[in-house]
Enzyme design. Sequence first.
Site, PDB file in Angstrom:
ATOM      1  N   HIS A 131      -5.790  -5.808  -2.970  1.00 36.18           N
ATOM      2  CA  HIS A 131      -6.772  -6.033  -1.600  1.00 36.18           C
ATOM      3  C   HIS A 131      -7.160  -7.038  -1.177  1.00 36.18           C
ATOM      4  CE1 HIS A 131      -8.601  -1.076  -1.500  1.00 36.18           C
ATOM      5  NE2 HIS A 131      -6.925  -1.479  -1.686  1.00 36.18           N
TER       6      HIS A 131
ATOM      7  N   ASN B 255      -3.800   8.335   4.942  1.00 36.51           N
ATOM      8  CA  ASN B 255      -2.464   7.607   5.261  1.00 36.51           C
ATOM      9  C   ASN B 255      -2.995   6.784   6.773  1.00 36.51           C
ATOM     10  OD1 ASN B 255      -2.610   8.194   8.247  1.00 36.51           O
ATOM     11  ND2 ASN B 255      -0.258   9.402   7.943  1.00 36.51           N
TER      12      ASN B 255
ATOM     13  N   HIS C  22       0.515   4.584  -2.426  1.00 34.40           N
ATOM     14  CA  HIS C  22       0.146   6.146  -2.577  1.00 34.40           C
ATOM     15  C   HIS C  22       1.477   6.667  -3.083  1.00 34.40           C
ATOM     16  CE1 HIS C  22      -2.820   5.720   1.090  1.00 34.40           C
ATOM     17  NE2 HIS C  22      -3.257   4.807   0.065  1.00 34.40           N
TER      18      HIS C  22
ATOM     19  N   ARG D 182       0.651  -1.082  -0.114  1.00 34.31           N
ATOM     20  CA  ARG D 182       0.111  -0.059  -0.042  1.00 34.31           C
ATOM     21  C   ARG D 182       0.675   0.813  -0.685  1.00 34.31           C
ATOM     22  NH1 ARG D 182      -3.833   2.740   3.990  1.00 34.31           N
ATOM     23  NH2 ARG D 182      -5.428   4.064   2.494  1.00 34.31           N
TER      24      ARG D 182
END
Length: 314
Positions: free
Chosen positions: A191, A94, A66, A62
Site C-alpha cells: 500500500h 475488484n 488477488h 494488486r
Amino acid sequence: MANFLAMFLVMEMILVSGFRSGASGLNMNYYLLSCPFAEPIVKNIVNRALQDDPTLAAGLVRMHFHDCFIEGCDGSVLIDSTKDNTAEKDSPANLSLRGYEIIDEIKEELETQCPGVVSCADILAMAARDAVFFAGGPVYDIPKGRRDGTRSKIEDTINLPSPIFNASELIKMFGQHGFSARDMVALSGAHTLGVARCSSFKNRLRPVDPSLDSEFAKTLSKTCSGGDSAEQPLDATRNDFDNMYFNALLSKNGLLTSDQTLYTSPQTRNIVNSYAMNQALFFLDFQQGMLKMSMLDVKQGSKGEVRTNCRKIN
Ligand code: HEM
Ligand SMILES: *[C@@H]1O[C@H](CO)[C@@H](O)[C@H](O)[C@H]1NC(C)=O
Ligand SMILES: *[C@@H]1O[C@H](CO)[C@@H](O)[C@H](O)[C@H]1NC(C)=O
C-alpha cells in the site's frame, strides 16, 4: 582427482539450485530454453507502460495479490466473464484492479515469439515483480512454471481480506495461506503504491475513528464529497515504492482500517515500527513475502494449461 570431483560437485549444486526450486517444481530458469527472451520482453513492456502511466505499477501488484489469494497464482483474475460464468473480475472486491491491457500486450508479444509457452500466471507474477522494481522497490527473482487455471468464479472472491478487518482477522486470514504476522505486515506495505476509493475507507469517518488523525479525517471527508469512487492515495508518495506507508501509520495517517490496525494492535506494532525505521528491512521482508505469495497453490502439469489469450480459458 579430488579437486576435479569437488569442482564437479560444486557445479552440480549450482545447476540444481538454479534449475529447481524445491518441491513446488517451479524454477528460476523455466523459460531458459523454451522462451529465452520471456523475462526481458516482460520487463520492457512493463517499463514502457509505467513510463506512460506510473500509476499502473499499483494495478499490477494488486492484481497479482488477488490472483494468488483466490485459487492460487493461476491467472484466474484475468479471465473475463462470459454469458454462463461471472468471473472473479466482476466482484465488487475488484475495485480499481487495473493493468489488464499490459498483460494482454505482453501475452501477444510472447505468443509471436514462442507460442503456447509462457503462462498468464507467470506473466502476471513477473510483471508485478518488475512493477515493484520500476517504482523504486527491491529487485528479486521468482521461480516460473505456473500453469493457468480453468476456474474463475465471482463467489471465490469472499476469500480476499476486507479493508475493515482488524489485525487479528488479518493475521488469521493470511495465516490460512501460510503467512506469518510479519509476512502480512510486510505485504501490506504494498500500500506504499496506489489509491483507494472513498467506499473503502468511509467507514472511518462517521463517527471519526479514534485511530485516525483529525486533520487527515478532514482531508478524507473532502475526498469523499466527490462520491464513493473518489480516490485517495494510500500514502503520500503513491507512485514510489518506499516505507512512507509505515511512517504514516505512526502518525495515524493510515488510510484503511486494515492499514491503521497494524499500528494500533500490539500484535503488529513493533513490526510497523521496525519498517518505518528501516526501509532496507522492509524491502527484504517484502521480497520474501512476495516470493512466498507468488508460489501459493501453483498448478502444474495437466492441472492447468497455458492460455493463448489471458482473458479466456482455452
Ligand atoms: C492486508 C490486507 C489487505 C487489504 C484489506 C487490502 C485492501 C485494499 C483495498 C480496499 C484497496 C483499495 C481498493 C479501492 O478502493 O479501489 C487496496 C488497494 C491496493 N492494494 Fe490492498 N489490501 C490488502 C493487502 C494487499 C497486498 C498483500 C497487496 C500486494 C502485495 C496489496 C496491494 C494493493 C495495491 C497496490 C493497491 C492500490 C491499487 C491501485 O492503486 O490501483 N494489498 N487494497
Ligand atoms: C469490477 O466489477 C464491477 C462490478 O462489480 C464491474 O462493473 C467492473 O467492470 C469490474 N472492473 C473490471 C476492471 O473488470
Ligand atoms: C477483531 O474482530 C473480531 C471479529 O469482528 C472480533 O471478534 C475481535 O474482538 C476484534 N479484535 C480486536 C482486538 O478488536
